[in-house]
Design an enzyme around this catalytic site. Structure first.
Site, short mmCIF file in Angstrom:
data_model
loop_
_atom_site.label_atom_id
_atom_site.label_comp_id
_atom_site.label_asym_id
_atom_site.label_seq_id
_atom_site.Cartn_x
_atom_site.Cartn_y
_atom_site.Cartn_z
N ASP A 37 0.81 -1.17 0.04
CA ASP A 37 0.06 0.15 -0.03
C ASP A 37 0.77 1.27 -0.11
O ASP A 37 2.06 1.35 0.33
CB ASP A 37 -0.94 0.33 1.39
CG ASP A 37 -2.29 0.62 0.96
OD1 ASP A 37 -2.33 1.95 0.49
OD2 ASP A 37 -3.31 -0.02 0.92
N ASP A 86 3.99 2.53 -3.74
CA ASP A 86 2.73 3.61 -4.59
C ASP A 86 2.69 2.93 -5.85
O ASP A 86 3.82 2.76 -6.65
CB ASP A 86 3.68 4.81 -4.26
CG ASP A 86 2.64 5.92 -5.20
OD1 ASP A 86 1.97 5.57 -6.05
OD2 ASP A 86 3.15 6.91 -4.91
N ASN A 113 -5.61 -3.51 -7.11
CA ASN A 113 -6.89 -3.35 -6.31
C ASN A 113 -6.49 -1.76 -5.94
O ASN A 113 -7.83 -1.35 -5.54
CB ASN A 113 -6.83 -4.20 -5.16
CG ASN A 113 -7.72 -3.59 -4.17
OD1 ASN A 113 -8.86 -3.91 -4.29
ND2 ASN A 113 -7.09 -3.15 -3.20
N TYR A 179 -13.27 8.43 -12.46
CA TYR A 179 -13.18 7.27 -11.76
C TYR A 179 -13.92 6.15 -12.90
O TYR A 179 -12.98 4.92 -13.11
CB TYR A 179 -14.20 7.00 -10.41
CG TYR A 179 -14.30 5.78 -9.87
CD1 TYR A 179 -13.16 5.06 -9.08
CD2 TYR A 179 -15.48 5.03 -9.70
CE1 TYR A 179 -13.14 3.85 -8.47
CE2 TYR A 179 -15.41 3.77 -9.21
CZ TYR A 179 -14.33 3.25 -8.34
OH TYR A 179 -14.46 2.13 -8.01
N LYS A 183 -11.97 2.70 -14.59
CA LYS A 183 -12.54 1.40 -14.64
C LYS A 183 -12.93 0.82 -16.03
O LYS A 183 -12.72 -0.40 -16.01
CB LYS A 183 -13.62 1.42 -13.69
CG LYS A 183 -13.31 1.97 -12.14
CD LYS A 183 -12.21 0.80 -11.64
CE LYS A 183 -11.84 1.22 -10.16
NZ LYS A 183 -10.54 0.41 -9.65
#
Ligand SMILES: NC(=O)c1ccc[n+]([C@@H]2O[C@H](COP(=O)([O-])OP(=O)(O)OC[C@H]3O[C@@H](n4cnc5c(N)ncnc54)[C@H](O)[C@@H]3O)[C@@H](O)[C@H]2O)c1
Length: 274
Positions: A37, A86, A113, A179, A183
């Protein structure tokens, strides 16, 4: 069924929410798990948090617990590690992938993810900075991580790329220009990788979550959240573990002949209703 013993999984954005659930489920199925993460608990730097838009958003939405998850897995007999990574930083991604191969010997499963979900504004009000940020993290991030693990998977003649898309990518989303674009892009990337990976035993699939009750989703606008639930066939959000089970299935040898798909785990939000 779904025995992942001997497999090594790398999860991006894995400190909480869906990534954390994926890590726990993959470990339960026997995989060694590397949780990555942008922030780890032990290196949270308050000054850095204050000065970065991502940091501020993360602070607002809650804490990260990548190291805690890795410890939880180790305590229950699994093998896990948490590394800072990152996804927009190609050099850091390459370093982490090398470290995983050194420490764990291979990389079999990549779960792309990591994403930012908080840029909600109509097209006139979209922020250019956040548009660029979302492309960089949600889309280019998945590209960077895939390119970094690809040579290893190719050499192993076995690999699983699992990309987290969204119904916003397949249906569009009001106020979600950046967003939903990222996606939708993830789905194109998934299918191209499926075609290119087939000859090397690498499958590439997208999961299309509907509304899943993670910290990030819960921190959204309550009225909007109510409307989303009202149009979901089950009339309730899914749980992170619902996504994690799909990840385990797609990662498993049982999913050997499945590639290039969009697997909806959405409670039927995309179905026609009135
Ligand atoms: N929760 C939902 O309802 C839902 C629905 C559809 C799709 N998704 C997708 O599922 C995934 C996880 O969502 P979530 O609800 O768990 O959100 P989340 O915000 O809890 O998880 C995203 C993680 O990505 C990390 N991250 C952000 N920028 C990063 C960077 N540059 N490098 C590495 N990590 C970074 C964050 O720290 C966070 O831990 C996302 O791809 C999201 O788009 C979620």
């Amino acid at each position: 069924m779904f025995n992942l013993t001997g497999k090594v999984a790398l999860i991006t954005g894995g400190s909480r929410g869906l990534g954390r659930a994926d890590a726990l489920a993959l470990a339960k199925a026997g995989a060694d798990v590397v949780i990555t993460d942008i922030l780890l608990e032990s290196d949270v730097d308050e000054e850095a948090l204050k000065s970065s838009a991502v940091g501020q958003a993360l602070r607002k939405e809650g804490i990260v617990y990548a190291e805690q998850t890795a410890e939880e897995i180790s305590r229950s007999g699994g093998r896990a590690a948490a590394y800072r990574m990152d996804v927009t930083d190609e050099e850091e991604v390459a370093r982490v992938v090398d470290r995983v191969i050194d420490s764990f010997g291979r990389i079999d499963i990549l779960v792309n993810n990591a994403a930012m979900l908080d840029h909600v504004a109509t097209i006139e009000n979209q922020s250019e900075v956040l548009w660029e940020r979302d492309l960089r993290i949600n889309l280019t991030g998945a590209y960077n991580c895939t390119r970094a693990v690809w040579p290893q998977m190719k050499e192993q003649r076995w690999g699983r790329i699992i990309n987290m898309a969204s119904v916003a990518g397949t249906m569009g989303g009001f106020g979600q220009a950046s967003y939903s674009t990222t996606k939708a892009g993830i789905i194109g990337l998934t299918k191209s990788l499926a075609l290119e990976g087939a000859r090397y035993g690498i499958t590439s699939n997208a999961i299309v979550p509907g509304i899943i009750a993670t910290e990030a989703w819960k921190s959204g606008n309550p009225k909007m959240n109510e409307r989303m639930i009202a149009r979901t066939a089950f009339r309730r959000p899914g749980e992170p573990v619902d996504i994690a089970h799909a990840v385990v299935f797609l990662a498993s040898p049982e999913a050997n002949y499945i590639t290039g798909i969009e697997l909806y785990v959405s409670g039927g939000i995309e179905l026609f209703t009135f």
